[in-house]
Scaffold this motif. Structure first.
Motif, PDB file in Angstrom:
ATOM      1  N   UNK A 147      -7.785 -25.592  11.759  1.00 20.56           N
ATOM      2  CA  UNK A 147      -7.300 -25.288  10.408  1.00 20.56           C
ATOM      3  C   UNK A 147      -5.870 -25.767  10.189  1.00 20.56           C
ATOM      4  N   UNK A 148      -5.646 -26.371   9.029  1.00 16.49           N
ATOM      5  CA  UNK A 148      -4.282 -26.707   8.622  1.00 16.49           C
ATOM      6  C   UNK A 148      -3.648 -25.461   8.024  1.00 16.49           C
ATOM      7  N   UNK A 149      -2.349 -25.303   8.216  1.00 13.84           N
ATOM      8  CA  UNK A 149      -1.721 -24.078   7.726  1.00 13.84           C
ATOM      9  C   UNK A 149      -0.215 -24.249   7.603  1.00 13.84           C
ATOM     10  N   UNK A 150       0.342 -23.590   6.598  1.00  5.57           N
ATOM     11  CA  UNK A 150       1.789 -23.448   6.453  1.00  5.57           C
ATOM     12  C   UNK A 150       2.103 -21.964   6.382  1.00  5.57           C
ATOM     13  N   UNK A 151       3.348 -21.636   6.186  1.00  8.97           N
ATOM     14  CA  UNK A 151       3.774 -20.254   6.339  1.00  8.97           C
ATOM     15  C   UNK A 151       3.371 -19.346   5.173  1.00  8.97           C
ATOM     16  N   UNK A 152       3.198 -19.919   3.977  1.00 11.09           N
ATOM     17  CA  UNK A 152       3.097 -19.089   2.781  1.00 11.09           C
ATOM     18  C   UNK A 152       1.929 -18.113   2.810  1.00 11.09           C
ATOM     19  N   UNK A 153       0.727 -18.629   3.049  1.00  4.78           N
ATOM     20  CA  UNK A 153      -0.474 -17.786   2.946  1.00  4.78           C
ATOM     21  C   UNK A 153      -0.586 -16.793   4.111  1.00  4.78           C
ATOM     22  N   UNK A 154      -0.424 -17.213   5.372  1.00  8.15           N
ATOM     23  CA  UNK A 154      -0.457 -16.218   6.459  1.00  8.15           C
ATOM     24  C   UNK A 154       0.593 -15.124   6.298  1.00  8.15           C
ATOM     25  N   UNK A 155       1.795 -15.497   5.894  1.00  5.11           N
ATOM     26  CA  UNK A 155       2.839 -14.487   5.733  1.00  5.11           C
ATOM     27  C   UNK A 155       2.534 -13.541   4.577  1.00  5.11           C
ATOM     28  N   UNK A 156       1.937 -14.081   3.502  1.00  2.00           N
ATOM     29  CA  UNK A 156       1.528 -13.212   2.388  1.00  2.00           C
ATOM     30  C   UNK A 156       0.516 -12.185   2.875  1.00  2.00           C
ATOM     31  N   UNK A 157      -0.416 -12.621   3.723  1.00  2.00           N
ATOM     32  CA  UNK A 157      -1.391 -11.687   4.291  1.00  2.00           C
ATOM     33  C   UNK A 157      -0.702 -10.641   5.157  1.00  2.00           C
ATOM     34  N   UNK A 158       0.266 -11.082   5.973  1.00  2.00           N
ATOM     35  CA  UNK A 158       0.996 -10.134   6.809  1.00  2.00           C
ATOM     36  C   UNK A 158       1.776  -9.118   6.008  1.00  2.00           C
TER      37      UNK A 158
END
Length: 225
Positions: free
Chosen positions: A202-213
């Motif tokens: 999976x490609x990923x940047x910080x925005x979406x994972x951090x929003x989930x956190x």
């Protein structure tokens, strides 16, 4: 008031903040989602953590995982995460388990847990955590797919039976039904954004994972009693 909690106590009240101190948070997965959730919870007055992860810090983690820097490459994520939150509050009680959660995972029998945060990617491990939480009536939340997405505003919390458009959610729904689990009792954080691409890695940047956190931390803070 404890100085570092002054602004939190103004917002939530002393009684609420004080209630966090005796709670034990099991946080599994210290990547982009789990790392942000841990950082927030450690800064919010929780003092007892059990951190579970088997991975080491990789250079590819640095674009999105808040806990780690270049100096941490090759080191155990659990140790770095522990040191990170102890640098925020040296009075924390932090237990680490350097182990992969799979269908054969076993927690210490004397471990008291008040809330479970599932931020791992491995489906058998996620199912183990969900079943353990349901069986033992432990409040929990499970993170679903955050990769291949870019819009943090499309992340939300719901029940597993209400998820849509997420390939990981689809797999978890199927496996949970096979196990006879009630999907309406499985709280999850997921993105309504359609994946931009589909790839083995999976490609990923910080925005979406951090929003989930961040949403996970908010859910823990408002749910724990």
């Amino acid at each position: 008031m404890n100085d570092y909690l002054t602004r939190s106590q103004m917002l939530l009240g002393n009684e609420k903040i004080d209630s966090f101190k005796g709670k034990v948070i099991l946080l599994a997965g210290l990547g982009g989602v789990g790392g942000t959730a841990l950082e927030v919870l450690a800064r919010s007055g929780f003092t007892n953590f059990v951190l579970v992860d088997f991975d080491k810090v990789d250079p590819s983690n640095l674009n999105r995982q808040i806990l780690f820097t270049e100096n941490d490459i090759g080191k155990d994520k659990t140790e770095i995460a522990k040191n990170r939150i102890l640098s925020i509050n040296c009075g924390l009680n932090v237990q680490i388990i350097n182990q992969k959660i799979d269908e054969n995972f076993v927690l210490p029998s004397d471990l008291k847990i008040d809330f479970i945060v599932d931020a791992i990617d491995y489906i058998p491990g996620k199912l183990w955590l969900i079943q353990f939480a349901l069986k033992n009536n432990i409040p929990f939340i499970s993170s679903l797919g955050m990769g291949n997405r870019i819009d943090p505003s499309m992340v939300k919390i719901t029940n597993l039976n209400k998820t849509e458009g997420d390939p990981l959610a689809r797999k978890i729904r199927y496996e949970s039904r096979q196990l006879g689990l009630d999907l309406s009792k499985i709280k999850v954080v997921f993105s309504t954004e359609e994946p931009i691409l589909v790839s083995k890695t999976p490609a990923s940047m910080m925005m979406v994972p951090s929003a989930a956190g961040l949403l996970i931390a908010k859910y823990v803070i408002t749910t724990v009693k």
